[in-house]
Scaffold this motif. Structure first.
Motif, PDB file in Angstrom:
ATOM      1  N   HIS A 143      41.788  -1.633  44.336  1.00 40.90           N
ATOM      2  CA  HIS A 143      41.705  -0.267  43.813  1.00 40.90           C
ATOM      3  C   HIS A 143      40.644   0.507  44.584  1.00 40.90           C
ATOM      4  O   HIS A 143      39.477   0.088  44.608  1.00 40.90           O
ATOM      5  N   PRO A 144      41.012   1.615  45.210  1.00 39.64           N
ATOM      6  CA  PRO A 144      40.038   2.393  45.993  1.00 39.64           C
ATOM      7  C   PRO A 144      38.985   3.035  45.109  1.00 39.64           C
ATOM      8  O   PRO A 144      39.289   3.610  44.068  1.00 39.64           O
ATOM      9  N   LEU A 145      37.716   2.924  45.522  1.00 42.84           N
ATOM     10  CA  LEU A 145      36.589   3.531  44.811  1.00 42.84           C
ATOM     11  C   LEU A 145      35.736   4.316  45.807  1.00 42.84           C
ATOM     12  O   LEU A 145      35.738   4.012  47.001  1.00 42.84           O
ATOM     13  N   PRO A 146      34.994   5.312  45.327  1.00 38.88           N
ATOM     14  CA  PRO A 146      34.150   6.101  46.243  1.00 38.88           C
ATOM     15  C   PRO A 146      33.164   5.240  47.042  1.00 38.88           C
ATOM     16  O   PRO A 146      32.924   5.503  48.212  1.00 38.88           O
ATOM     17  N   TYR A 147      32.575   4.226  46.399  1.00 37.04           N
ATOM     18  CA  TYR A 147      31.646   3.351  47.113  1.00 37.04           C
ATOM     19  C   TYR A 147      32.453   2.211  47.724  1.00 37.04           C
ATOM     20  O   TYR A 147      32.709   1.187  47.084  1.00 37.04           O
ATOM     21  N   ASP A 148      32.856   2.379  48.989  1.00 37.31           N
ATOM     22  CA  ASP A 148      33.796   1.435  49.602  1.00 37.31           C
ATOM     23  C   ASP A 148      33.110   0.269  50.305  1.00 37.31           C
ATOM     24  O   ASP A 148      33.784  -0.560  50.925  1.00 37.31           O
ATOM     25  N   GLU A 149      31.771   0.164  50.213  1.00 34.93           N
ATOM     26  CA  GLU A 149      31.078  -0.971  50.827  1.00 34.93           C
ATOM     27  C   GLU A 149      31.068  -2.194  49.924  1.00 34.93           C
ATOM     28  O   GLU A 149      30.621  -3.266  50.335  1.00 34.93           O
ATOM     29  N   GLY A 150      31.528  -2.044  48.695  1.00 36.40           N
ATOM     30  CA  GLY A 150      31.636  -3.181  47.790  1.00 36.40           C
ATOM     31  C   GLY A 150      30.487  -3.271  46.808  1.00 36.40           C
ATOM     32  O   GLY A 150      29.319  -3.155  47.183  1.00 36.40           O
ATOM     33  N   LEU A 151      30.809  -3.456  45.528  1.00 33.70           N
ATOM     34  CA  LEU A 151      29.819  -3.557  44.463  1.00 33.70           C
ATOM     35  C   LEU A 151      29.717  -4.998  43.988  1.00 33.70           C
ATOM     36  O   LEU A 151      30.714  -5.608  43.591  1.00 33.70           O
ATOM     37  N   SER A 152      28.514  -5.539  44.021  1.00 32.41           N
ATOM     38  CA  SER A 152      28.260  -6.881  43.504  1.00 32.41           C
ATOM     39  C   SER A 152      27.363  -6.774  42.281  1.00 32.41           C
ATOM     40  O   SER A 152      26.839  -5.707  41.956  1.00 32.41           O
ATOM     41  N   GLU A 153      27.154  -7.898  41.622  1.00 34.64           N
ATOM     42  CA  GLU A 153      26.334  -7.898  40.411  1.00 34.64           C
ATOM     43  C   GLU A 153      24.900  -7.464  40.710  1.00 34.64           C
ATOM     44  O   GLU A 153      24.306  -6.691  39.953  1.00 34.64           O
ATOM     45  N   SER A 154      24.358  -7.920  41.817  1.00 29.89           N
ATOM     46  CA  SER A 154      22.982  -7.550  42.158  1.00 29.89           C
ATOM     47  C   SER A 154      22.874  -6.062  42.487  1.00 29.89           C
ATOM     48  O   SER A 154      21.873  -5.422  42.150  1.00 29.89           O
ATOM     49  N   ILE A 155      23.919  -5.506  43.108  1.00 27.09           N
ATOM     50  CA  ILE A 155      23.890  -4.084  43.470  1.00 27.09           C
ATOM     51  C   ILE A 155      23.862  -3.209  42.235  1.00 27.09           C
ATOM     52  O   ILE A 155      23.049  -2.290  42.119  1.00 27.09           O
ATOM     53  N   TYR A 156      24.761  -3.484  41.255  1.00 26.38           N
ATOM     54  CA  TYR A 156      24.769  -2.579  40.105  1.00 26.38           C
ATOM     55  C   TYR A 156      23.612  -2.832  39.142  1.00 26.38           C
ATOM     56  O   TYR A 156      23.191  -1.925  38.429  1.00 26.38           O
ATOM     57  N   HIS A 157      23.038  -4.031  39.142  1.00 28.55           N
ATOM     58  CA  HIS A 157      21.837  -4.237  38.318  1.00 28.55           C
ATOM     59  C   HIS A 157      20.646  -3.474  38.905  1.00 28.55           C
ATOM     60  O   HIS A 157      19.849  -2.885  38.162  1.00 28.55           O
TER      61      HIS A 157
END
Length: 582
Positions: A143-157
């Motif tokens: 699913h395309p998202l604006p942040y296309d570099e990829g979201l991991s658990e550490s990133i969103y925390h």
């Protein structure tokens, strides 16, 4: 008592440091083995690695199947790459983010990367109906998202902590929501509780818990625009704070955000003479539910019992409810925060002032029958508890008070004879079916009732917050992370409420167009099908229906092509009503 293991398969994202300093990011599936008494690893999959000294994850190259030919440089030049992504649902969400002004408000108040992360997480919560955030790790591949570099658990925390500290971002976003609500907004104000297991969140306290799960809670307070069907502001407070003392902070926040005139609607949990005085002093209009048992309200009601039987007192849009109004001059008292040289008053002095208010009294016979029945049921339950010898320490203070007031208890040895105190019960039932609203601006009782009933949309909003954005538990361990997570969930709810209102308006427009019969027979037939489908399909399933629409990209050195799967004519009508084109 220890919780019973669920024995469900759980997916976790773990980080494993290597000898060379790189950190592997691994998706691990585990299941609790009740025989072995520990978690068994079912599978592990390397999602990427964080190179030594870096913070962002780099995706790993997919493992090449055995026997796959390694292309030479000449063959690689003509290699064709193909990608397939689900875009139908995400195109709708992207459209909602743009036309609502939600995305612009985020981008305008923070850097591009942070804004993209916030919007991506909010869209994920909306699209998945509030699935927990670790699921985004694999979901984002399709699913395309604006942040296309990829979201991991550490990133969103890390994002939650950063956003939780960025008060400017949050208050600026609230200001944009307030602006959309209009100059004379009708704002519903209410609170809910969110449970937590964390002992590091300073706002987590034991108090009234709406989930009744025995955990400490954080109180979430919100202002919701009744007319635009949009949440505009939220804040958090300690879980043990009673509702009645929270409204002063809400008034301060509105004034800071530049709101000069608004009508605030609350239930009786927020009624107090002090709160009314604060709203009057801040020059805000208000409507609030007030308890019949308050002395001055009870006095006015007893003087007007015979006025509720007339046909003229019936509510035009609900003839089961009758109402009468009383205009009163009421004296209020508030504590001055600052000294007044003009009035000769020191700071902290109690200052009295008189204002005109409207007391609206209502009676509903069906409400009386329901309250009488509930009351009788409570009496029989209390009678049973006393007769079986329940110890007083096992009863709540409220139950003890009712027993002393409404039951006659005679003890002879071990025998207990319990009868009802019919006189006090009759006195209590005398006021069943009645309720009251107080306002400083609404003169008509039924216009006031209509506005008050519309405040119920905030209850639906809180329900959506818990069910649609994974808001039942805090799922973070610090106060700053909690604020950041709440803000992301708030943005997701802005998406949800705006889309819900768009779909409601489309259904009304469909009904008008079908009735007008201005379309061709085939078009009218498809519109009827669409209306029937929308009436039986919630927002989440509406989005999921369009998740089947995929985008396929085929590219090589000399050519590039893109196309999407087809949609039906019925679906195309909905897309057009939303203002989109496929």
């Amino acid at each position: 008592m220890a919780l019973k293991a669920s024995e469900e398969v759980k997916t976790r994202i773990v980080q494993q440091k290597q000898k060379n300093g790189d950190i592997y990011v691994i998706e691990r599936k585990t299941k609790y083995d009740s025989v072995k008494k520990f978690n068994v690893v079912l599978s592990s999959k390397i999602l990427g690695k964080i190179p030594k000294g870096e913070k962002e994850m780099v995706l790993t190259r997919p493992k090449r199947p055995n026997g796959t030919k390694v292309l030479n440089s000449k063959e690689q030049q003509s290699e064709i790459t193909v990608s397939r992504r689900k875009v139908g649902m995400m195109d709708i969400i992207d459209h909602i983010g743009k036309i609502s002004g939600i995305d612009d408000a985020i981008y305008a108040n923070t850097d591009k990367g942070t804004a993209q992360k916030i919007i991506s997480l909010a869209r994920y919560l909306l699209a998945t109906d509030g699935q927990s955030l670790p699921g985004i790790t694999s979901w984002q591949y399709s699913h395309p998202l604006p942040y296309d570099e990829g979201l991991s658990e550490s990133i969103y925390h890390n994002l939650f902590t950063d956003v939780g500290r960025n008060e400017s971002l949050m208050q600026s976003f609230f200001a944009s929501r307030i602006e959309k609500a209009g100059d004379t907004a009708l704002l519903a104000y209410d609170s809910t509780t969110i449970s937590t297991y964390s002992k590091q969140i300073s706002e987590a306290r034991f108090g009234f818990n709406k989930a009744h799960d025995g955990l400490p809670t954080v109180k979430l307070l919100s202002l919701y625009s009744v007319e635009t069907r949009q949440p505009v502001v939220f804040t958090r407070q300690q879980g043990n704070q009673p509702d009645v003392i929270t409204i002063e902070n809400a008034l301060k926040q509105l004034q800071v955000l530049g709101v000069k005139k608004a009508e605030i609607v609350t239930d009786n949990g927020y009624y107090s003479e002090k709160n009314l005085a604060e709203m009057l002093h801040a020059r805000f209009d208000f409507i609030t539910l007030v308890k019949i048992g308050i002395s001055w309200v009870k006095k006015e009601l007893e003087n007007r019992f015979n006025e509720f039987s007339s046909t003229g007192s019936a509510c035009p849009f609900d003839t089961n409810t009758h109402g009468v109004s009383v205009m009163l001059k009421h004296e209020f008292t508030r504590q001055r925060k600052y000294a007044s040289m003009k009035k000769g008053l020191a700071g902290g002095t109690q200052e009295s002032f008189e204002r005109r208010i409207y007391l609206h009294l209502y009676f509903n016979p069906f409400r009386k029958v329901e309250q009488d029945s509930t009351f009788d049921k409570d009496m029989f339950e209390l009678k049973y508890l006393v007769e079986k010898g329940t110890a007083e320490e096992e009863l709540s203070p409220g139950a003890i008070e009712k027993i002393n007031k409404y039951l006659n208890i005679n003890r002879r040895g071990k025998a207990v004879n319990v009868t009802f105190n019919e006189k006090t019960i009759a006195d209590a039932k005398k006021y069943h079916g009645y309720f009251a609203l107080v306002s400083n601006c609404e003169k008509d009782p039924f216009e006031c009732l209509s506005k008050y009933r519309r405040r119920e949309t905030i209850e639906q909003f809180f329900e959506a917050g818990k069910q649609k954005t994974d808001g039942t538990r805090t799922r973070v361990w610090s106060s700053e992370s909690l604020m950041g997570r709440m803000f992301v969930q708030f943005v997701a709810l802005c998406y949800y409420e705006y889309l819900s209102e768009q779909l409601r308006q489309i259904k009304l427009k469909l009904e008008e167009d079908i009735t007008a019969e201005k379309d061709l027979a085939e078009t009218r037939k498809n519109k009827k099908k669409l209306l029937s489908w929308m009436n039986n399909t919630p927002v989440y399933l509406t989005l999921q229906w369009f998740d089947a629409v995929e985008e396929i990209k085929v590219s090589a050195k000399l050519r590039s092509r893109r196309w999407s799967t087809e949609i039906t004519e019925r679906d195309r009508i909905l897309i057009n009503y939303l203002g989109m084109k496929f």
